[in-house]
Write an enzyme that holds these catalytic residues in place. Sequence first.
Site, PDB file in Angstrom:
ATOM      1  N   GLY A  70      -1.295   3.363   7.244  1.00 24.31           N
ATOM      2  CA  GLY A  70      -2.643   3.704   6.803  1.00 24.31           C
ATOM      3  C   GLY A  70      -3.109   2.777   5.686  1.00 24.31           C
ATOM      4  O   GLY A  70      -4.267   2.338   5.667  1.00 24.31           O
ATOM      5  N   THR A  71      -2.227   2.467   4.776  1.00 22.95           N
ATOM      6  CA  THR A  71      -2.592   1.601   3.645  1.00 22.95           C
ATOM      7  C   THR A  71      -3.074   0.240   4.140  1.00 22.95           C
ATOM      8  O   THR A  71      -4.099  -0.275   3.682  1.00 22.95           O
ATOM      9  CB  THR A  71      -1.381   1.447   2.696  1.00 22.95           C
ATOM     10  OG1 THR A  71      -0.987   2.749   2.254  1.00 22.95           O
ATOM     11  CG2 THR A  71      -1.702   0.572   1.500  1.00 22.95           C
ATOM     12  N   ASN A 149      -5.910  14.398   0.739  1.00 26.04           N
ATOM     13  CA  ASN A 149      -4.486  14.653   0.970  1.00 26.04           C
ATOM     14  C   ASN A 149      -3.910  15.710   0.025  1.00 26.04           C
ATOM     15  O   ASN A 149      -2.957  16.388   0.356  1.00 26.04           O
ATOM     16  CB  ASN A 149      -3.669  13.362   0.868  1.00 26.04           C
ATOM     17  CG  ASN A 149      -4.031  12.520  -0.330  1.00 26.04           C
ATOM     18  OD1 ASN A 149      -5.183  12.098  -0.477  1.00 26.04           O
ATOM     19  ND2 ASN A 149      -3.072  12.281  -1.201  1.00 26.04           N
ATOM     20  N   GLY A 198       0.447   6.845  11.640  1.00 27.96           N
ATOM     21  CA  GLY A 198       1.309   7.560  12.583  1.00 27.96           C
ATOM     22  C   GLY A 198       2.143   8.666  11.948  1.00 27.96           C
ATOM     23  O   GLY A 198       2.322   9.733  12.532  1.00 27.96           O
ATOM     24  N   HIS A 199       2.635   8.428  10.723  1.00 27.78           N
ATOM     25  CA  HIS A 199       3.643   9.365  10.202  1.00 27.78           C
ATOM     26  C   HIS A 199       3.078  10.698   9.723  1.00 27.78           C
ATOM     27  O   HIS A 199       3.840  11.589   9.343  1.00 27.78           O
ATOM     28  CB  HIS A 199       4.533   8.702   9.148  1.00 27.78           C
ATOM     29  CG  HIS A 199       3.920   8.506   7.794  1.00 27.78           C
ATOM     30  ND1 HIS A 199       4.264   9.293   6.727  1.00 27.78           N
ATOM     31  CD2 HIS A 199       3.047   7.593   7.329  1.00 27.78           C
ATOM     32  CE1 HIS A 199       3.599   8.875   5.649  1.00 27.78           C
ATOM     33  NE2 HIS A 199       2.853   7.841   5.997  1.00 27.78           N
ATOM     34  N   CYS A 322       5.023  11.162 -10.613  1.00 25.36           N
ATOM     35  CA  CYS A 322       5.921  10.548 -11.573  1.00 25.36           C
ATOM     36  C   CYS A 322       5.923   9.050 -11.321  1.00 25.36           C
ATOM     37  O   CYS A 322       6.359   8.602 -10.266  1.00 25.36           O
ATOM     38  CB  CYS A 322       7.312  11.140 -11.374  1.00 25.36           C
ATOM     39  SG  CYS A 322       8.344  10.875 -12.776  1.00 25.36           S
TER      40      CYS A 322
END
Length: 387
Positions: A70-71, A149, A198-199, A322
């Site tokens: 996606g990035t 998200n 996809g993930h 973090c």
Amino acid sequence: MTVYLDYNATTPVAPEVFEAMRPWLTTEFGNPSSAYPLGRKAAAALEEARAAVAALAGCEPSEVIFTSCGTESIVTAILSCLELDPDRRHIVTSTVEHSATLKLCERLARKGVEVTLLPVDSRGRLEPEAVREAVRDDTALISLLWANNETGVLFPVEEIAAIAEEKGVPLHVDAVQAAGKIPIFSTGRGITMLSLSGHKLYCPKGVGALVVSRRMRFTPLLWGSQESGRRGGTQNMASIVGFGRAATLARENLAARAEHMRSLRDRFESQILEAVPGCSLNGDPALRLPNTTNLAFEGIESENALLLLAERGLCCSAGSACTTGSVHASHVLRAMGRSEAQARASLRFSFGVGTTEADLAVALRVVPEVIAKIRSLRPLASPVIAK
Ligand code: PLP
């Protein structure tokens, strides 16, 4: 037993997807650019996967470009618009985008590109008219999320697409979280570019797609002859075939999957809100993905909660990230007007097709226990008022 409630982070590979991929990791090793039968078979499988992803995205197969994630899709979309129109040095996006967009925009801003970050309201909603007001003569593109998200809150993509069309400005939509959870559309209905990954769809990590309208000029990020010259690099055949299978499963089972996730999410959310004092919802309760809930628990540090939840086998994520040792409150929750402390006291639970009634029962027992334990260890400055 592990209870996985972090499907917005990533999803397990569906057995059907794995089976579809298997030959492409073993016997079918051809390069789709090769002219002999082994290559031609790969090329045919590639086109089949492209058609399946196009059917999910609502575009023509020829408008789908396979990428690595996606990035990459997001970066390609934004840089293509800037490169093709060097006189246009302005981008419209929002304060709550994924870091794939925001990090690139930060970098572009340092190089002189002007970036308008549209605000959201306290429920994470974007006012479409704000998009119209932000667009200028030198706007190269509008790039906005479909679904957030962290909170699952949806942006009014239909209205935004109409405004982009009226203004003649390209619109890129980050549909990474929306795909497979709600019906989506793209080039057929005013979106010029759309990113997928996809993930998040029960397919392995490391494959994505960028939809680019055939009416849109485009310049690649990686140069090469593959993907009709739009994305160089030999295609990741196994993952692309898996992506195609995952896209078909997502499209065919969309309503049933959404109903399954919504039922579990809603029961989880209402029972936690009822059982845990000082707990509130981050984000619009209705205008949301069916699988996500983001809850603030007064008086806790989400990082501590994550550790205790993980000890009890429950995986979810924090309203903070973090980075190199320091904990930052979520930029999304901060943009919604939550205080630093509220943002750091928030947890995201995201449900998936594999979530079961047994998972729900464990989560409903473990979450209140962990919150109570943290609160008992850390006396509050202001008491939590029981409802
Ligand atoms: N956009 C959104 C909304 C996401 O949630 C993510 C991943 O978490 C991405 C983009 C990036 O996708 P990828 O991990 O495939 O690069």
